[in-house]
Motif scaffolding. Structure first.
Motif, PDB file in Angstrom:
ATOM      1  N   ALA A  96       0.730  -1.166  -0.199  1.00 57.84           N
ATOM      2  CA  ALA A  96       0.239   0.073   0.065  1.00 57.84           C
ATOM      3  C   ALA A  96       1.630   1.702   0.265  1.00 57.84           C
ATOM      4  N   ASN A  97       0.617   1.689  -0.877  1.00 56.24           N
ATOM      5  CA  ASN A  97       1.663   3.286  -0.566  1.00 56.24           C
ATOM      6  C   ASN A  97       0.398   4.410  -0.387  1.00 56.24           C
ATOM      7  N   SER A  98      -0.991   4.165  -0.228  1.00 55.77           N
ATOM      8  CA  SER A  98      -1.652   5.458   0.199  1.00 55.77           C
ATOM      9  C   SER A  98      -2.395   5.174   1.652  1.00 55.77           C
ATOM     10  N   LEU A  99      -3.061   5.638   1.981  1.00 55.74           N
ATOM     11  CA  LEU A  99      -4.113   5.524   3.165  1.00 55.74           C
ATOM     12  C   LEU A  99      -5.259   4.622   2.736  1.00 55.74           C
ATOM     13  N   GLY A 100      -5.582   5.424   1.511  1.00 56.30           N
ATOM     14  CA  GLY A 100      -6.583   4.856   0.736  1.00 56.30           C
ATOM     15  C   GLY A 100      -6.738   3.569   0.606  1.00 56.30           C
ATOM     16  N   SER A 101      -5.090   3.286  -0.265  1.00 57.73           N
ATOM     17  CA  SER A 101      -4.843   2.176  -0.660  1.00 57.73           C
ATOM     18  C   SER A 101      -4.841   1.338   0.730  1.00 57.73           C
ATOM     19  N   ALA A 102      -4.473   1.427   1.238  1.00 51.89           N
ATOM     20  CA  ALA A 102      -4.273   0.894   2.944  1.00 51.89           C
ATOM     21  C   ALA A 102      -5.006  -0.314   3.715  1.00 51.89           C
ATOM     22  N   VAL A 103      -6.570   1.133   3.763  1.00 52.94           N
ATOM     23  CA  VAL A 103      -7.809   1.291   3.838  1.00 52.94           C
ATOM     24  C   VAL A 103      -8.720   0.342   3.420  1.00 52.94           C
ATOM     25  N   LYS A 104      -8.427   0.016   2.256  1.00 52.11           N
ATOM     26  CA  LYS A 104      -8.837  -0.992   1.234  1.00 52.11           C
ATOM     27  C   LYS A 104      -8.228  -3.310   1.459  1.00 52.11           C
ATOM     28  N   LEU A 105      -7.392  -2.802   2.640  1.00 53.95           N
ATOM     29  CA  LEU A 105      -6.321  -4.434   2.930  1.00 53.95           C
ATOM     30  C   LEU A 105      -7.615  -4.231   4.167  1.00 53.95           C
ATOM     31  N   LEU A 106      -8.470  -3.821   4.611  1.00 55.11           N
ATOM     32  CA  LEU A 106      -8.813  -3.873   6.011  1.00 55.11           C
ATOM     33  C   LEU A 106      -9.908  -5.081   5.556  1.00 55.11           C
ATOM     34  N   PRO A 107     -10.271  -5.361   6.513  1.00 53.17           N
ATOM     35  CA  PRO A 107     -12.193  -6.046   6.610  1.00 53.17           C
ATOM     36  C   PRO A 107     -12.884  -5.326   7.130  1.00 53.17           C
ATOM     37  N   ALA A 108     -14.143  -6.543   5.781  1.00 54.20           N
ATOM     38  CA  ALA A 108     -15.157  -5.353   5.422  1.00 54.20           C
ATOM     39  C   ALA A 108     -16.265  -4.618   6.754  1.00 54.20           C
ATOM     40  N   SER A 109     -16.284  -5.167   8.211  1.00 58.81           N
ATOM     41  CA  SER A 109     -16.286  -5.640   9.072  1.00 58.81           C
ATOM     42  C   SER A 109     -15.544  -4.299   9.792  1.00 58.81           C
ATOM     43  N   VAL A 110     -14.260  -3.941   9.880  1.00 58.53           N
ATOM     44  CA  VAL A 110     -13.680  -2.953   9.978  1.00 58.53           C
ATOM     45  C   VAL A 110     -13.950  -1.513   9.791  1.00 58.53           C
ATOM     46  N   ILE A 111     -13.448  -2.329   8.267  1.00 58.17           N
ATOM     47  CA  ILE A 111     -13.850  -0.994   7.459  1.00 58.17           C
ATOM     48  C   ILE A 111     -15.426  -0.268   7.885  1.00 58.17           C
ATOM     49  N   SER A 112     -16.233  -1.115   8.285  1.00 60.10           N
ATOM     50  CA  SER A 112     -17.850  -0.506   8.557  1.00 60.10           C
ATOM     51  C   SER A 112     -17.873   0.438   9.461  1.00 60.10           C
ATOM     52  N   GLN A 113     -17.043  -0.005  10.693  1.00 58.52           N
ATOM     53  CA  GLN A 113     -16.641   0.387  11.775  1.00 58.52           C
ATOM     54  C   GLN A 113     -16.404   1.652  11.603  1.00 58.52           C
ATOM     55  N   VAL A 114     -15.041   1.971  11.015  1.00 59.18           N
ATOM     56  CA  VAL A 114     -13.949   2.755  11.301  1.00 59.18           C
ATOM     57  C   VAL A 114     -15.258   3.991  10.181  1.00 59.18           C
ATOM     58  N   GLN A 115     -15.875   4.051   9.426  1.00 61.26           N
ATOM     59  CA  GLN A 115     -16.626   4.751   8.718  1.00 61.26           C
ATOM     60  C   GLN A 115     -18.019   5.157  10.134  1.00 61.26           C
ATOM     61  N   ASN A 116     -17.787   4.414  10.341  1.00 60.38           N
ATOM     62  CA  ASN A 116     -19.319   4.455  12.012  1.00 60.38           C
ATOM     63  C   ASN A 116     -18.532   5.995  12.431  1.00 60.38           C
ATOM     64  N   TYR A 117     -17.182   5.663  13.110  1.00 58.17           N
ATOM     65  CA  TYR A 117     -16.585   6.891  14.357  1.00 58.17           C
ATOM     66  C   TYR A 117     -16.022   7.757  13.128  1.00 58.17           C
ATOM     67  N   VAL A 118     -16.257   7.707  11.266  1.00 55.81           N
ATOM     68  CA  VAL A 118     -15.169   8.944  11.022  1.00 55.81           C
ATOM     69  C   VAL A 118     -16.973   9.712  10.342  1.00 55.81           C
ATOM     70  N   VAL A 119     -18.216   9.365  10.470  1.00 51.47           N
ATOM     71  CA  VAL A 119     -19.119   9.851  10.112  1.00 51.47           C
ATOM     72  C   VAL A 119     -19.351  11.116  11.711  1.00 51.47           C
ATOM     73  N   ALA A 120     -19.470   9.635  12.408  1.00 54.36           N
ATOM     74  CA  ALA A 120     -19.864  10.533  14.347  1.00 54.36           C
ATOM     75  C   ALA A 120     -18.478  11.742  14.099  1.00 54.36           C
ATOM     76  N   ALA A 121     -17.764  11.447  13.879  1.00 53.13           N
ATOM     77  CA  ALA A 121     -16.542  12.760  14.062  1.00 53.13           C
ATOM     78  C   ALA A 121     -16.792  14.227  13.388  1.00 53.13           C
ATOM     79  N   GLY A 122     -17.478  13.915  12.019  1.00 54.53           N
ATOM     80  CA  GLY A 122     -18.106  14.467  10.770  1.00 54.53           C
ATOM     81  C   GLY A 122     -19.260  14.911  11.456  1.00 54.53           C
ATOM     82  N   ASN A 123     -20.152  14.926  11.949  1.00 54.71           N
ATOM     83  CA  ASN A 123     -20.998  15.286  13.117  1.00 54.71           C
ATOM     84  C   ASN A 123     -21.199  16.313  13.688  1.00 54.71           C
ATOM     85  N   ALA A 124     -19.305  15.940  14.290  1.00 59.48           N
ATOM     86  CA  ALA A 124     -19.215  16.686  16.104  1.00 59.48           C
ATOM     87  C   ALA A 124     -18.787  17.904  15.371  1.00 59.48           C
TER      88      ALA A 124
END
Length: 193
Positions: free
Chosen positions: A98-126
């Motif tokens: 992986a050479n970028s954050l985006g390509s590294a995130v794609k390597l994560l399991p789908a369940s982890v990506i879903s949890q990360v997205q929840n954290y990201v959305v919550a941070a954005g809402n804040a």
């Protein structure tokens, strides 16, 4: 008379340079800076450090310059960013290719990506932004809009900071012109005397 003109020129120059900055005029408070510090810290995935792209950090800075956050809002955003970082740091994946954050995130399991997205959305809402992910929920298709629906960031497309206020620039420029005119006037008057 020379002293009076000199005083007026000095007063106008000081007024032009000493206008106070306000949070709504583009300053990032210490409270808001804590969010940028967390974003700039990046993340470790599979033992390799990754950072957000400059355009992503720039979009965050531009948004934070336009809003005034409370300490509670900043704390909520920071806590969600830290939780996402802790989550992905604990996942064992081979990120050597992986050479970028985006390509590294794609390597994560789908369940982890879903949890990360929840954290990201919550941070954005804040901080007052709505974060949406592409059809397949990937990091490479992210759109961020503010509360009025105006774009803040879209992957691959830097969003320019709009609504700039050029009053301070105008005052500064005018002060320089007045100072230059005063200097010319004074030098001519001194040559005639």
């Amino acid at each position: 008379m020379k002293k009076v003109i000199g005083f007026i020129v000095a007063f106008v120059a000081v007024l032009g340079f000493a206008t106070p900055a306000s949070a709504s005029g583009g300053a990032i408070s210490d409270t808001e800076q804590s969010i940028l510090n967390e974003l700039n810290a990046g993340v470790t995935i599979g033992g390799k450090n990754f950072s957000f792209a400059a355009a992503e950090i720039n979009a965050a800075e531009n948004h934070l310059k336009r809003v005034d956050l409370t300490q509670a809002q900043a704390n909520e955003a920071v806590e969600n960013i830290q939780a996402a970082r802790t989550l992905v740091s604990g996942v064992s994946v081979d990120a050597s290719g992986a050479n970028s954050l985006g390509s590294a995130v794609k390597l994560l399991p789908a369940s982890v990506i879903s949890q990360v997205q929840n954290y990201v959305v919550a941070a954005g809402n804040a901080v007052g932004v709505k974060i949406t992910f592409g059809a397949n929920g990937t990091y490479s298709a992210v759109t961020i809009t503010d509360t009025s629906g105006a774009p803040v960031y879209s992957t691959g497309t830097p969003v320019k900071n709009t609504g700039s206020n050029y009053v301070l620039s105008g005052i500064t420029f005018s002060s320089l012109i007045v100072a230059a005119a005063g200097a010319v006037f004074m030098s001519r008057k001194n040559k005639l005397a």
